[in-house]
Design an enzyme around this catalytic site. Structure first.
Site, short mmCIF file in Angstrom:
data_model
loop_
_atom_site.label_atom_id
_atom_site.label_comp_id
_atom_site.label_asym_id
_atom_site.label_seq_id
_atom_site.Cartn_x
_atom_site.Cartn_y
_atom_site.Cartn_z
N ASN A 1 -6.04 -9.38 -7.59
CA ASN A 1 -6.12 -9.98 -6.32
C ASN A 1 -7.15 -11.05 -6.17
OD1 ASN A 1 -6.75 -7.29 -6.08
ND2 ASN A 1 -7.81 -8.16 -4.16
N THR B 1 0.81 -1.33 0.13
CA THR B 1 0.19 -0.09 -0.18
C THR B 1 1.08 1.30 -0.11
OG1 THR B 1 -1.59 -1.46 1.18
CG2 THR B 1 -1.77 1.25 1.12
N GLN C 1 0.76 -8.66 -6.38
CA GLN C 1 0.01 -10.23 -6.45
C GLN C 1 0.75 -11.17 -7.45
OE1 GLN C 1 -1.62 -11.62 -4.63
NE2 GLN C 1 -2.89 -10.47 -3.49
N SER D 1 4.93 -6.52 -2.43
CA SER D 1 4.83 -6.60 -1.01
C SER D 1 5.46 -7.88 -0.47
CB SER D 1 3.54 -6.46 -0.53
OG SER D 1 3.13 -6.53 0.76
N GLY D 2 6.35 -8.04 0.64
CA GLY D 2 6.87 -9.02 1.30
C GLY D 2 6.01 -10.09 1.62
N HIS D 3 4.88 -9.80 2.27
CA HIS D 3 4.01 -10.91 2.98
C HIS D 3 3.31 -11.88 1.86
CE1 HIS D 3 -0.17 -9.20 3.06
NE2 HIS D 3 0.27 -8.07 2.72
N THR E 1 14.24 4.63 10.14
CA THR E 1 15.17 3.67 10.64
C THR E 1 15.09 2.40 9.78
OG1 THR E 1 15.55 4.62 12.65
CG2 THR E 1 16.56 2.38 12.47
N CYS F 1 -9.58 -7.40 2.53
CA CYS F 1 -9.78 -6.05 3.05
C CYS F 1 -11.30 -5.90 2.95
CB CYS F 1 -9.01 -4.99 2.27
SG CYS F 1 -7.51 -5.34 1.88
N1 PLP Z 1 -2.00 -4.44 -4.04
C1 PLP Z 1 -2.63 -5.45 -4.26
C2 PLP Z 1 -3.11 -6.07 -5.61
C3 PLP Z 1 -2.83 -6.35 -3.23
O1 PLP Z 1 -3.48 -7.66 -3.45
C4 PLP Z 1 -2.46 -6.05 -1.91
C5 PLP Z 1 -2.74 -6.91 -0.84
O2 PLP Z 1 -3.87 -7.66 -0.45
C6 PLP Z 1 -2.15 -4.80 -1.87
C7 PLP Z 1 -1.71 -3.95 -3.09
C8 PLP Z 1 -1.58 -4.09 -0.36
O3 PLP Z 1 -0.41 -4.57 -0.19
P1 PLP Z 1 -0.18 -4.59 1.60
O4 PLP Z 1 -0.80 -5.39 2.12
O5 PLP Z 1 1.22 -4.97 1.78
O6 PLP Z 1 -0.13 -3.28 1.90
#
Ligand code: PLP
Length: 391
Positions: A153, A75, A181, A201-203, A239, A327
């Site tokens: 996603n 994000t 994604q 995004s790492g997770h 940091t 979300c």
């Molecule tokens: N963009 C897409 C296409 C996503 O699927 C997501 C998370 O579901 C995000 C952005 C947001 O990533 P983060 O959870 O690392 O903020």
């Protein structure tokens, strides 16, 4: 929770890979210094940060590691890219995106609209696809940026980012892609695909939550989003989170090695899931293009039942899936993605996303086959919309 969870929600988040965890631990225990410090105890950690940067750069085919800026999440990367483009082009008041973006982009663009920017919301077809021509027709001399997701996603549908990037480069329009994604699931080679900025995004790729990255092509003007210290070559203050960066680096290294498994093992397992569900449950509809999509995602609508109810019952059986994006799973609004694909209202409410990873097993999918048909049948029994022959 006594039974082991069958986790089929990898587009929401992923498990931290054991190798990633192991790599991270020393930086949470003994090597806790600050790389910006003058002393060696901190300063020497910079080397590990740069190694991680090189792994992330390699995963997306960046020309140099310095094109990678570490952020806190996808994000932030999305927000940083857009606001930088607008600051770089203050006289350009037109922006372009699609109707099916993740809220990280969608809500940012809604805010821009409220602030007086003109937003072109590009449509997709019934399969969730976007034609490059549609993008090119939307751009104008006052377009500050085009932002389009690499992979959706909810459906996994892939936009033709390469063709779009080439066409926008020829037209001199700045292009950002939310590849959160896509990275680690499909090959990405920015040395051949001329996007200007890319979010990851790492997770979503087996690193922990709280770390992301923004790729900014060399030569692209960048205005920092978070201002403060001089970290990340003055492009992202705060940091340096060494443990998280090291983790993302290791996850990126592994992801590059595992791309082949995504294309074979994960894809085959996803196809096995879809075929197995189709054989066992009548009245289902697959959402999204059948081939132009991620190898790990299946989005299936179950006619006459509520997606939310299916999710709750699956959860009681120890199976984690999702209805659209995580979300939006706390709201009863039907998915904006399926609505943009002009799917019937009741199918938008009835869709479940199953998203797999390299850690998903065939045995887990077989357990889904054991439990899902009964859940759907029971829900259809109590649904007022179910036709008699299906009760
Ligand atoms: N963009 C897409 C296409 C996503 O699927 C997501 C998370 O579901 C995000 C952005 C947001 O990533 P983060 O959870 O690392 O903020």
């Amino acid at each position: 929770m006594t039974q082991k969870t069958i986790y089929l929600d990898n587009n929401a988040t992923t498990k931290v890979a054991p190798e990633v965890f192991e790599k991270m631990v020393p930086f949470l225990t003994d090597l806790y210094g600050n790389p910006s410090s003058m002393h060696d105890f901190g300063g020497e950690l910079g080397e590990y940060v740069e190694k991680a940067r090189a792994h992330v750069a390699n995963l997306v085919g960046a020309e140099t590691p310095s094109e990678i800026i570490f952020t806190s999440c996808g994000t932030e990367s999305d927000n940083a890219a857009i606001q930088s483009a607008l600051k770089a082009n203050p006289l350009k008041r037109h922006v372009v995106t699609s109707k099916v973006e993740h809220p990280a982009i969608l809500n940012y663009f809604i805010k821009l609209e409220e602030e007086g920017y003109e937003v072109t919301w590009l449509p997709v077809d019934q399969e969730g696809l976007l034609k490059p021509e549609t993008v090119f027709q939307a751009v104008r001399p006052d377009t500050a940026i085009v932002s389009l997701m690499w992979a959706n996603n909810e459906t996994g549908v892939l936009f033709p980012i390469h063709e779009i990037a080439v066409g926008l480069k020829a037209r001199g329009v700045l292009f950002h892609t939310d590849a959160v994604q896509a990275v680690g699931k499909v090959p990405i080679d920015l040395s051949a695909t001329p996007v200007d900025m890319l979010s990851l995004s790492g997770h979503k790729l087996h690193a922990p939550k709280g770390i992301g990255a923004l790729y900014v092509r060399r030569g692209t003007l960048f205005h920092p989003f978070i201002v403060g210290g001089h970290q990340e070559r003055q492009r992202r203050a705060g940091t340096t989170p060494v443990p998280s960066i090291v983790a993302l680096g290791e996850a990126a290294r592994l992801a590059a090695l595992n791309l082949e498994r995504e294309a074979t093992y994960v894809r085959e397992l996803r196809d096995y899931l879809e075929q197995g569900v189709a054989e066992r449950v009548p009245g289902i509809y697959f959402m999204g293009h059948r081939t132009q999509r991620l190898p790990n995602t299946a989005n299936i609508s179950f006619a006459y039942v509520e997606g939310e109810a299916i999710l709750l019952m699956l959860s009681e059986e120890g199976i984690a899936a999702s209805s659209g994006s995580a979300c939006s799973s706390d709201s009863l609004e039907p998915s904006h993605v399926l609505r943009a694909m002009h799917k019937p209202f009741e199918l938008c409410h009835a869709s479940i996303r199953f998203s797999l990873s390299i850690y998903t097993t065939k045995e887990e999918i077989d357990l889904l086959f054991e439990r899902l048909p009964g859940i759907i049948a029971n829900l259809r029994k109590i649904s007022p919309f179910t036709p008699d022959e299906m009760r």
